[in-house]
Design a protein around this motif. Structure first.
Motif, PDB file in Angstrom:
ATOM      1  N   GLY A  74      -3.608  -2.094   0.043  1.00 18.10           N
ATOM      2  CA  GLY A  74      -2.496  -1.779  -0.837  1.00 18.10           C
ATOM      3  C   GLY A  74      -2.818  -1.987  -2.299  1.00 18.10           C
ATOM      4  O   GLY A  74      -3.911  -2.402  -2.670  1.00 18.10           O
ATOM      5  N   LEU A  75      -1.818  -1.693  -3.122  1.00 19.02           N
ATOM      6  CA  LEU A  75      -1.894  -1.883  -4.567  1.00 19.02           C
ATOM      7  C   LEU A  75      -1.166  -3.181  -4.896  1.00 19.02           C
ATOM      8  O   LEU A  75       0.013  -3.346  -4.574  1.00 19.02           O
ATOM      9  CB  LEU A  75      -1.236  -0.711  -5.305  1.00 19.02           C
ATOM     10  N   TYR A  76      -1.864  -4.098  -5.532  1.00 15.79           N
ATOM     11  CA  TYR A  76      -1.312  -5.393  -5.915  1.00 15.79           C
ATOM     12  C   TYR A  76      -1.219  -5.428  -7.433  1.00 15.79           C
ATOM     13  O   TYR A  76      -2.206  -5.214  -8.133  1.00 15.79           O
ATOM     14  CB  TYR A  76      -2.203  -6.532  -5.410  1.00 15.79           C
ATOM     15  N   HIS A  89      -6.416  -2.400  -6.537  1.00 17.88           N
ATOM     16  CA  HIS A  89      -6.474  -1.641  -5.285  1.00 17.88           C
ATOM     17  C   HIS A  89      -7.340  -2.437  -4.314  1.00 17.88           C
ATOM     18  O   HIS A  89      -8.510  -2.694  -4.595  1.00 17.88           O
ATOM     19  CB  HIS A  89      -7.074  -0.255  -5.522  1.00 17.88           C
ATOM     20  N   THR A  90      -6.744  -2.836  -3.195  1.00 18.84           N
ATOM     21  CA  THR A  90      -7.420  -3.744  -2.283  1.00 18.84           C
ATOM     22  C   THR A  90      -7.733  -3.075  -0.954  1.00 18.84           C
ATOM     23  O   THR A  90      -6.886  -2.390  -0.377  1.00 18.84           O
ATOM     24  CB  THR A  90      -6.563  -5.006  -2.074  1.00 18.84           C
ATOM     25  N   ARG A 143      -1.233  -4.135   8.953  1.00 25.29           N
ATOM     26  CA  ARG A 143      -2.227  -3.115   9.273  1.00 25.29           C
ATOM     27  C   ARG A 143      -2.616  -2.389   7.999  1.00 25.29           C
ATOM     28  O   ARG A 143      -1.742  -1.953   7.252  1.00 25.29           O
ATOM     29  CB  ARG A 143      -1.629  -2.096  10.219  1.00 25.29           C
ATOM     30  N   PRO A 144      -3.913  -2.240   7.758  1.00 23.15           N
ATOM     31  CA  PRO A 144      -4.296  -1.491   6.560  1.00 23.15           C
ATOM     32  C   PRO A 144      -3.971  -0.010   6.727  1.00 23.15           C
ATOM     33  O   PRO A 144      -3.905   0.511   7.846  1.00 23.15           O
ATOM     34  CB  PRO A 144      -5.801  -1.718   6.448  1.00 23.15           C
ATOM     35  N   TYR A 145      -3.747   0.645   5.615  1.00 25.20           N
ATOM     36  CA  TYR A 145      -3.512   2.081   5.608  1.00 25.20           C
ATOM     37  C   TYR A 145      -4.844   2.806   5.774  1.00 25.20           C
ATOM     38  O   TYR A 145      -5.886   2.290   5.369  1.00 25.20           O
ATOM     39  CB  TYR A 145      -2.859   2.512   4.291  1.00 25.20           C
ATOM     40  N   PRO A 146      -4.809   4.008   6.318  1.00 22.59           N
ATOM     41  CA  PRO A 146      -6.063   4.767   6.403  1.00 22.59           C
ATOM     42  C   PRO A 146      -6.556   5.109   4.994  1.00 22.59           C
ATOM     43  O   PRO A 146      -5.769   5.268   4.057  1.00 22.59           O
ATOM     44  CB  PRO A 146      -5.690   6.025   7.182  1.00 22.59           C
TER      45      PRO A 146
END
Length: 157
Positions: A74-76, A89-90, A143-146
């Motif tokens: 995600g974007l932190y 961006h992680t 869950r991470p995004y694709p």
């Protein structure tokens, strides 16, 4: 009107079983004897570079590890004590090959830490920012995004 330009950065939460790759670095904001802080491999996006290329480059430069990306965490967004706003961006990654090379200036070492050790570093104020613990927590629970979530028209894959 003041123009607002956030700093665009990338970070990698590199997971190997129950351990996380952290880099120990000199704290540039420390006064006196330079204590160290811990962070994920992370850094600024460079001109004409994709986010994915940047996270690979930063991880290699700061830790000596090549990585395999598993997804976009995600974007932190975080404002540092000095007022600089970071858009980080992680990515979640697995370790690949360890490359023998000198690490970036200011990096003392890269090593693997368990959750208990990281929590102790957090209690002692040794994490570079609140993002370090938050990213790890999110990597464990979300869950991470694709990677296809990122649509980079300037750098088609």
């Amino acid at each position: 009107m003041t123009r607002f330009l956030p700093h665009v950065t990338v970070a990698a939460v590199v997971v190997d079983r129950d351990r996380f790759l952290l880099v120990e670095e000199r704290d540039r904001l420390a006064i006196g004897a330079a204590p160290t802080v811990f962070n994920q491999p992370a850094g600024h996006l460079e001109a004409n570079e994709s986010l994915i290329d940047a996270v690979h480059r930063e991880t290699l430069e700061e830790s000596g590890w090549k990585i395999t990306l598993e997804g976009y965490l995600g974007l932190y967004i975080n404002t540092a004590p000095n007022g600089v706003v970071y858009h980080s961006h992680t990515f979640v990654a697995r370790p690949g090959q360890r490359i023998s090379q000198s690490l970036d200036e200011g990096i003392i070492q890269a090593d693997w830490y368990g959750l208990t050790q990281i929590e102790a570093l957090e209690r002692d104020g040794r994490l570079r920012s609140p993002l370090v613990a938050r990213r790890i927590h999110d990597a464990l629970t979300a869950r991470p995004y694709p990677l296809t979530l990122i649509r980079d028209l300037d750098h088609p894959s």
